[in-house]
Every structure is written in structure tokens, then in C-alpha cells.
Design a protein around this motif. Structure first.
Motif, PDB file in Angstrom:
ATOM      1  N   TYR A   1     -31.664  13.393   5.743  1.00  0.00           N
ATOM      2  CA  TYR A   1     -30.846  12.427   4.789  1.00  0.00           C
ATOM      3  C   TYR A   1     -30.781  11.063   5.153  1.00  0.00           C
ATOM      4  CZ  TYR A   1     -26.512   9.981   3.176  1.00  0.00           C
ATOM      5  OH  TYR A   1     -25.914   8.947   2.578  1.00  0.00           O
ATOM      6  N   VAL A   2     -31.021   9.997   4.187  1.00  0.00           N
ATOM      7  CA  VAL A   2     -31.073   8.589   4.551  1.00  0.00           C
ATOM      8  C   VAL A   2     -29.929   7.921   3.715  1.00  0.00           C
ATOM      9  CG1 VAL A   2     -32.405   6.564   4.401  1.00  0.00           C
ATOM     10  CG2 VAL A   2     -33.648   8.663   4.752  1.00  0.00           C
TER      11      VAL A   2
ATOM     12  N   ILE B   1     -31.732   2.444   4.164  1.00  0.00           N
ATOM     13  CA  ILE B   1     -32.789   1.939   3.050  1.00  0.00           C
ATOM     14  C   ILE B   1     -32.619   0.536   2.877  1.00  0.00           C
ATOM     15  CG2 ILE B   1     -33.559   2.059   0.604  1.00  0.00           C
ATOM     16  CD1 ILE B   1     -32.036   4.985   0.671  1.00  0.00           C
ATOM     17  N   ARG B   2     -31.568  -0.184   2.648  1.00  0.00           N
ATOM     18  CA  ARG B   2     -31.210  -1.554   2.518  1.00  0.00           C
ATOM     19  C   ARG B   2     -31.876  -2.358   3.658  1.00  0.00           C
ATOM     20  NH1 ARG B   2     -28.505  -6.138   3.452  1.00  0.00           N
ATOM     21  NH2 ARG B   2     -28.228  -7.479   1.539  1.00  0.00           N
ATOM     22  N   ASN B   3     -31.501  -1.835   4.877  1.00  0.00           N
ATOM     23  CA  ASN B   3     -32.079  -2.729   6.164  1.00  0.00           C
ATOM     24  C   ASN B   3     -33.277  -2.713   6.438  1.00  0.00           C
ATOM     25  OD1 ASN B   3     -31.365  -3.605   8.969  1.00  0.00           O
ATOM     26  ND2 ASN B   3     -32.266  -1.897   9.696  1.00  0.00           N
ATOM     27  N   TYR B   4     -33.995  -1.742   5.916  1.00  0.00           N
ATOM     28  CA  TYR B   4     -35.590  -1.445   6.064  1.00  0.00           C
ATOM     29  C   TYR B   4     -36.351  -2.592   4.830  1.00  0.00           C
ATOM     30  CZ  TYR B   4     -40.236   0.192   4.892  1.00  0.00           C
ATOM     31  OH  TYR B   4     -41.660   0.285   4.994  1.00  0.00           O
TER      32      TYR B   4
ATOM     33  N   LEU C   1     -39.110  14.379   1.037  1.00  0.00           N
ATOM     34  CA  LEU C   1     -39.772  13.757   2.055  1.00  0.00           C
ATOM     35  C   LEU C   1     -38.912  13.537   3.316  1.00  0.00           C
ATOM     36  CD1 LEU C   1     -41.139  10.577  -0.356  1.00  0.00           C
ATOM     37  CD2 LEU C   1     -42.154  12.675   0.295  1.00  0.00           C
ATOM     38  N   ASP C   2     -40.003  13.258   4.478  1.00  0.00           N
ATOM     39  CA  ASP C   2     -39.285  12.927   5.732  1.00  0.00           C
ATOM     40  C   ASP C   2     -38.632  11.512   5.778  1.00  0.00           C
ATOM     41  OD1 ASP C   2     -41.020  10.981   7.658  1.00  0.00           O
ATOM     42  OD2 ASP C   2     -42.452  11.982   6.034  1.00  0.00           O
ATOM     43  N   LYS C   3     -37.848  11.398   6.766  1.00  0.00           N
ATOM     44  CA  LYS C   3     -36.893  10.168   6.883  1.00  0.00           C
ATOM     45  C   LYS C   3     -37.637   8.650   6.459  1.00  0.00           C
ATOM     46  CE  LYS C   3     -32.850   8.535   9.276  1.00  0.00           C
ATOM     47  NZ  LYS C   3     -32.037   8.265  10.385  1.00  0.00           N
ATOM     48  N   GLU C   4     -38.736   8.746   7.614  1.00  0.00           N
ATOM     49  CA  GLU C   4     -39.253   7.493   7.407  1.00  0.00           C
ATOM     50  C   GLU C   4     -40.057   7.274   6.369  1.00  0.00           C
ATOM     51  OE1 GLU C   4     -43.220   5.296   9.773  1.00  0.00           O
ATOM     52  OE2 GLU C   4     -42.378   7.328  10.492  1.00  0.00           O
TER      53      GLU C   4
ATOM     54  N   ILE D   1     -37.489   6.404   3.322  1.00  0.00           N
ATOM     55  CA  ILE D   1     -36.895   5.061   3.193  1.00  0.00           C
ATOM     56  C   ILE D   1     -38.029   4.076   2.813  1.00  0.00           C
ATOM     57  CG2 ILE D   1     -36.288   3.208   4.822  1.00  0.00           C
ATOM     58  CD1 ILE D   1     -35.146   5.212   6.684  1.00  0.00           C
ATOM     59  N   GLN D   2     -39.373   4.273   3.077  1.00  0.00           N
ATOM     60  CA  GLN D   2     -40.345   3.389   2.529  1.00  0.00           C
ATOM     61  C   GLN D   2     -40.563   3.576   0.907  1.00  0.00           C
ATOM     62  OE1 GLN D   2     -44.039   3.874   4.420  1.00  0.00           O
ATOM     63  NE2 GLN D   2     -42.926   4.008   6.432  1.00  0.00           N
ATOM     64  N   VAL D   3     -40.362   4.944   0.571  1.00  0.00           N
ATOM     65  CA  VAL D   3     -40.598   4.927  -0.952  1.00  0.00           C
ATOM     66  C   VAL D   3     -39.461   4.447  -1.663  1.00  0.00           C
ATOM     67  CG1 VAL D   3     -40.787   6.934  -2.698  1.00  0.00           C
ATOM     68  CG2 VAL D   3     -42.055   6.917  -0.594  1.00  0.00           C
ATOM     69  N   LEU D   4     -38.352   4.748  -1.177  1.00  0.00           N
ATOM     70  CA  LEU D   4     -36.899   4.250  -1.832  1.00  0.00           C
ATOM     71  C   LEU D   4     -37.021   2.814  -2.009  1.00  0.00           C
ATOM     72  CD1 LEU D   4     -34.501   6.773  -0.826  1.00  0.00           C
ATOM     73  CD2 LEU D   4     -35.680   6.817  -2.777  1.00  0.00           C
ATOM     74  N   ALA D   5     -37.452   2.140  -1.002  1.00  0.00           N
ATOM     75  CA  ALA D   5     -37.571   0.661  -0.811  1.00  0.00           C
ATOM     76  C   ALA D   5     -38.572   0.103  -1.950  1.00  0.00           C
ATOM     77  CB  ALA D   5     -37.876   0.070   0.495  1.00  0.00           C
ATOM     78  N   TYR D   6     -39.664   0.957  -1.944  1.00  0.00           N
ATOM     79  CA  TYR D   6     -40.695   0.899  -3.190  1.00  0.00           C
ATOM     80  C   TYR D   6     -40.146   0.824  -4.321  1.00  0.00           C
ATOM     81  CZ  TYR D   6     -45.339   1.892  -5.100  1.00  0.00           C
ATOM     82  OH  TYR D   6     -46.543   1.929  -5.837  1.00  0.00           O
ATOM     83  N   THR D   7     -39.504   1.646  -4.532  1.00  0.00           N
ATOM     84  CA  THR D   7     -38.899   2.008  -6.061  1.00  0.00           C
ATOM     85  C   THR D   7     -38.129   0.905  -6.463  1.00  0.00           C
ATOM     86  OG1 THR D   7     -37.424   3.527  -5.184  1.00  0.00           O
ATOM     87  CG2 THR D   7     -39.382   4.469  -6.247  1.00  0.00           C
ATOM     88  N   GLU D   8     -37.079   0.569  -5.359  1.00  0.00           N
ATOM     89  CA  GLU D   8     -36.040  -0.575  -5.581  1.00  0.00           C
ATOM     90  C   GLU D   8     -36.864  -1.758  -6.070  1.00  0.00           C
ATOM     91  OE1 GLU D   8     -33.560  -0.995  -2.452  1.00  0.00           O
ATOM     92  OE2 GLU D   8     -32.330   0.968  -2.851  1.00  0.00           O
TER      93      GLU D   8
END
Length: 206
Positions: free
Chosen positions: A178-179, A184-187, A113-116, A119-126
């Protein structure tokens, strides 16, 4: 004649090399598109389980909130209902199934996935990891550390996933960046929570 034959052979080799390069490039693109489609599919599958998880969270949160429910009998009724629903979820292996989806989605997000969107998907899974920990292991530490505001309503989560859908469509032809965990946490702690109605804009970075 020999020079002509050699020239023709050289051209044939060149054309073959170009064809192989184009074929390899197309195959790589098809693989990437397939992986992004898989990530999109898992995102939707996770979302389909959210109403059930949100309901379990509400029951457990009501039990843990003595200020809202001062009557012990009333509070215990929430916990009884919570356990009844939780058992049904465990019978369907819901905990294992969702964690498996989270793990796979994280791998795909980091790789394709692209950077933006990553970040959204990884925050979603967290968010799902924290919610599962709270519901199935009764571990409140993750919620207090990452989602002290609580978890989003089903309506707000649906809006967020709708935006993700359009992102998946737009990144089909893009690469992955890379992110860092800090990004990720900031987002997640700011923009992500604002979009889900857990935080106001003026609370950003608090």
C-alpha cells in the motif's frame, strides 16, 4: 489389506491436494506476472505519445508567456499551430485513448506493483493527467498546482522510463504494498522532479 488400501488412498488424496496447491500457486503467479507485463506495456505506450504532448505543451506555453513573446502576432502564431496539431490529435481520439491507458495503469499499479515502483508509476500517470488537462481543456490549474516548473524534456522522460523498465523486470516475483497519497505526492514533488530535471537537489521539500 484394508489398512494398506486406506493408507494408499490417504497418500493419493494428500498428493492430489499438494498438486492442486502448487497448480493454484503457479496460476496466481502467472496472473500476477501477466498484469505486471500489462503495466509495463502501458507505461511504454504512454511514453510513445509523450513527444507529441510535449510539443503541444511548448506551443501553448509560448502563447501563454507574454514576457517571452511580446509581439502579439508572434504569440498568436503559436496558438494557431497549437490548434492545428491539437485537432489532428483529437481526430485520432488521442485524449480518450491516453486517459484510458492512465486509468488502467493506475489500477494495475495499485494492485500488483511493489511500493517503490508503484510510487514512480503513479507519479508518472499524474504527470500525464496534468499535461492532458493543460493541453486539451486549457486548464492551467493542475500544472500550477503540481508542475509549476513545467514538464520534462523528451530526453529526461526517456531516461526516467528506462529506469522504470528495469524495475518492472525486477518485481516479477514480488507482491504489492500500500502507498498513501502523501507518499506519492512527496515523491512526485521532489525526487520525481529531480530525476526529470525539473528541480535541483537543493530545492527538495521547497
Amino acid at each position: 489389506m484394508e489398512y494398506l488400501n486406506a493408507f494408499i488412498a490417504f497418500i493419493a488424496i494428500g498428493l492430489s491436494a499438494i498438486a492442486i496447491y502448487i497448480s493454484t500457486k503457479d496460476n496466481k503467479k502467472q496472473i500476477t506476472v501477466g498484469k505486471i507485463e500489462e503495466a509495463y506495456e502501458i507505461t511504454i505506450l504512454l511514453h510513445s505519445s509523450y513527444p507529441t504532448l510535449r510539443h503541444l505543451y511548448e506551443l501553448l506555453d509560448n502563447y501563454y508567456n507574454p514576457l517571452q513573446n511580446t509581439d502579439p502576432v508572434h504569440r498568436n502564431s503559436y496558438y494557431k499551430l497549437f490548434n492545428e496539431h491539437k485537432v489532428k490529435c483529437e481526430e485520432r481520439n488521442m485524449y480518450y485513448s491516453i486517459y484510458k491507458q492512465i486509468f488502467r495503469l493506475n489500477v494495475l499499479a495499485h494492485s500488483y506493483l511493489d511500493k517503490e515502483t508503484k510510487i514512480q508509476v503513479l507519479a508518472y500517470t499524474e504527470l500525464y493527467e496534468s499535461l492532458l488537462s493543460f493541453i486539451f481543456t486549457l486548464n492551467r490549474m493542475s500544472q500550477q498546482a503540481n508542475f509549476k516548473e513545467g514538464y520534462p524534456t523528451v530526453k529526461n522522460m526517456s531516461k526516467f522510463v528506462d529506469n522504470l523498465e528495469s524495475n518492472f523486470i525486477n518485481i516479477i516475483n514480488l507482491g504489492s504494498e500500500y502507498v498513501s497519497r502523501r507518499e506519492i505526492r512527496n515523491y512526485r514533488m521532489n525526487e520525481f522532479k529531480i530525476k526529470l530535471g525539473l528541480k535541483n537537489i537543493d530545492e527538495e521539500n521547497i
